[in-house]
Write a protein that holds these residues in place. Sequence first.
Motif, PDB file in Angstrom:
ATOM      1  N   GLU A 122       0.834  -1.205   0.000  1.00  0.00           N
ATOM      2  CA  GLU A 122       0.000   0.000   0.000  1.00  0.00           C
ATOM      3  C   GLU A 122       0.873   1.261   0.000  1.00  0.00           C
ATOM      4  O   GLU A 122       0.605   2.227  -0.720  1.00  0.00           O
ATOM      5  N   TYR A 123       1.916   1.250   0.815  1.00  0.00           N
ATOM      6  CA  TYR A 123       2.847   2.389   0.811  1.00  0.00           C
ATOM      7  C   TYR A 123       3.525   2.527  -0.546  1.00  0.00           C
ATOM      8  O   TYR A 123       3.686   3.633  -1.072  1.00  0.00           O
ATOM      9  N   PHE A 145      -5.281  12.589  -1.698  1.00  0.00           N
ATOM     10  CA  PHE A 145      -4.921  11.175  -1.828  1.00  0.00           C
ATOM     11  C   PHE A 145      -6.002  10.328  -1.170  1.00  0.00           C
ATOM     12  O   PHE A 145      -6.305  10.506   0.015  1.00  0.00           O
ATOM     13  N   VAL A 146      -6.554   9.395  -1.944  1.00  0.00           N
ATOM     14  CA  VAL A 146      -7.671   8.577  -1.487  1.00  0.00           C
ATOM     15  C   VAL A 146      -7.256   7.108  -1.510  1.00  0.00           C
ATOM     16  O   VAL A 146      -6.763   6.605  -2.528  1.00  0.00           O
ATOM     17  N   GLY A 147      -7.438   6.419  -0.387  1.00  0.00           N
ATOM     18  CA  GLY A 147      -7.084   5.009  -0.334  1.00  0.00           C
ATOM     19  C   GLY A 147      -7.930   4.264   0.676  1.00  0.00           C
ATOM     20  O   GLY A 147      -8.630   4.877   1.494  1.00  0.00           O
ATOM     21  N   ASP A 148      -7.854   2.915   0.630  1.00  0.00           N
ATOM     22  CA  ASP A 148      -8.632   2.114   1.580  1.00  0.00           C
ATOM     23  C   ASP A 148      -7.761   1.484   2.659  1.00  0.00           C
ATOM     24  O   ASP A 148      -8.228   0.640   3.426  1.00  0.00           O
ATOM     25  N   SER A 149      -6.488   1.881   2.725  1.00  0.00           N
ATOM     26  CA  SER A 149      -5.579   1.358   3.738  1.00  0.00           C
ATOM     27  C   SER A 149      -5.607   2.235   4.987  1.00  0.00           C
ATOM     28  O   SER A 149      -5.125   3.375   4.965  1.00  0.00           O
ATOM     29  N   GLU A 186      -3.742  16.023   1.160  1.00  0.00           N
ATOM     30  CA  GLU A 186      -4.974  15.847   1.924  1.00  0.00           C
ATOM     31  C   GLU A 186      -5.332  14.368   1.795  1.00  0.00           C
ATOM     32  O   GLU A 186      -5.353  13.835   0.685  1.00  0.00           O
ATOM     33  N   TYR A 187      -5.590  13.711   2.915  1.00  0.00           N
ATOM     34  CA  TYR A 187      -5.819  12.263   2.901  1.00  0.00           C
ATOM     35  C   TYR A 187      -7.278  11.930   3.184  1.00  0.00           C
ATOM     36  O   TYR A 187      -7.923  12.566   4.034  1.00  0.00           O
ATOM     37  N   GLU A 188      -7.767  10.930   2.477  1.00  0.00           N
ATOM     38  CA  GLU A 188      -9.147  10.482   2.693  1.00  0.00           C
ATOM     39  C   GLU A 188      -9.193   8.958   2.694  1.00  0.00           C
ATOM     40  O   GLU A 188      -8.742   8.318   1.744  1.00  0.00           O
ATOM     41  N   LEU A 189      -9.727   8.396   3.763  1.00  0.00           N
ATOM     42  CA  LEU A 189      -9.895   6.956   3.875  1.00  0.00           C
ATOM     43  C   LEU A 189     -11.270   6.573   3.361  1.00  0.00           C
ATOM     44  O   LEU A 189     -12.279   7.137   3.788  1.00  0.00           O
ATOM     45  N   VAL A 190     -11.326   5.609   2.428  1.00  0.00           N
ATOM     46  CA  VAL A 190     -12.600   5.162   1.859  1.00  0.00           C
ATOM     47  C   VAL A 190     -12.683   3.639   1.953  1.00  0.00           C
ATOM     48  O   VAL A 190     -11.704   2.961   2.277  1.00  0.00           O
ATOM     49  N   ALA A 196     -12.412   0.881  -5.916  1.00  0.00           N
ATOM     50  CA  ALA A 196     -12.420  -0.301  -6.777  1.00  0.00           C
ATOM     51  C   ALA A 196     -11.521  -0.168  -7.999  1.00  0.00           C
ATOM     52  O   ALA A 196     -10.896  -1.147  -8.430  1.00  0.00           O
ATOM     53  N   GLU A 197     -11.434   1.022  -8.567  1.00  0.00           N
ATOM     54  CA  GLU A 197     -10.655   1.182  -9.798  1.00  0.00           C
ATOM     55  C   GLU A 197      -9.163   0.959  -9.537  1.00  0.00           C
ATOM     56  O   GLU A 197      -8.490   0.248 -10.291  1.00  0.00           O
ATOM     57  N   ALA A 198      -8.648   1.545  -8.467  1.00  0.00           N
ATOM     58  CA  ALA A 198      -7.238   1.352  -8.131  1.00  0.00           C
ATOM     59  C   ALA A 198      -6.987  -0.093  -7.695  1.00  0.00           C
ATOM     60  O   ALA A 198      -5.943  -0.680  -8.010  1.00  0.00           O
ATOM     61  N   ASP A 199      -7.941  -0.663  -6.973  1.00  0.00           N
ATOM     62  CA  ASP A 199      -7.834  -2.061  -6.534  1.00  0.00           C
ATOM     63  C   ASP A 199      -7.761  -2.999  -7.743  1.00  0.00           C
ATOM     64  O   ASP A 199      -6.954  -3.942  -7.767  1.00  0.00           O
ATOM     65  N   ARG A 200      -8.575  -2.745  -8.742  1.00  0.00           N
ATOM     66  CA  ARG A 200      -8.571  -3.578  -9.946  1.00  0.00           C
ATOM     67  C   ARG A 200      -7.233  -3.468 -10.682  1.00  0.00           C
ATOM     68  O   ARG A 200      -6.693  -4.476 -11.172  1.00  0.00           O
TER      69      ARG A 200
END
Length: 220
Positions: A122-123, A145-149, A186-190, A196-200
């Motif tokens: 993830e990093y 910056f948007v991530g699910d971690s 700016e960080y956002e946890l989702v 899904a797009e980045a995960d794919r």
Amino acid sequence: MNVTIEWTYKSPKGKETVFRSEELDAAQAIHIAEDLERTGRAKDVKFLDRFDSFWTVKELKGYLKGIETEPHNLTVYFDGGFDLTTKAAGLGCVIYYDQNGKSYRLRRNASVSELISNNEAEYAALHFSLQELELLTVHDLSVRFVGDSRVVINHLSEEWPVIEQNLFSWADRIESKMKQMGIRPEYELVSRKANAEADRLAGQALNGIVITATIEVSKE
């Protein structure tokens, strides 16, 4: 870039009070501020950004004019995947940005080795995103910056301490890179679904499918 408008309203009898708007896109905020000024009842109109800096109408208009030809209004989705059996990692990023009055979406992924955990992947995905921003010549801008971690987002937003040495090294590299580029993050946890797009893209990288694409997208 999003800002809030702050202004002083003067009533016909001379009474004054201060108002502040909700957060708005900077260009929209300028339009509303100029409309307020035309009423003759608003004074000391200014804008406040997310870093608690104030801008005058003239300053904000000049700033937006200056970045018009460069990538701006940047939102980065990132994700990393890790295969414990093969020790391979897949990195994915999706970058949305505006340039020359148009909006774009960049999709990119990569596979790497020699990582030891999903958290490290993830990093690495976030660092990979910074490299893509550098190729776009992004500098001295706010970037979302948007991530699910939870680990990455909470570490870098200083909600949690970084304890593991290898993760601390990644955090240090990322923060040094941002400082070098002048990026104000700016960080956002989702949820994973919202990412899904980045995960794919990360999953495709693990499967040996390389994606590099930039397309123009319509503004909603």
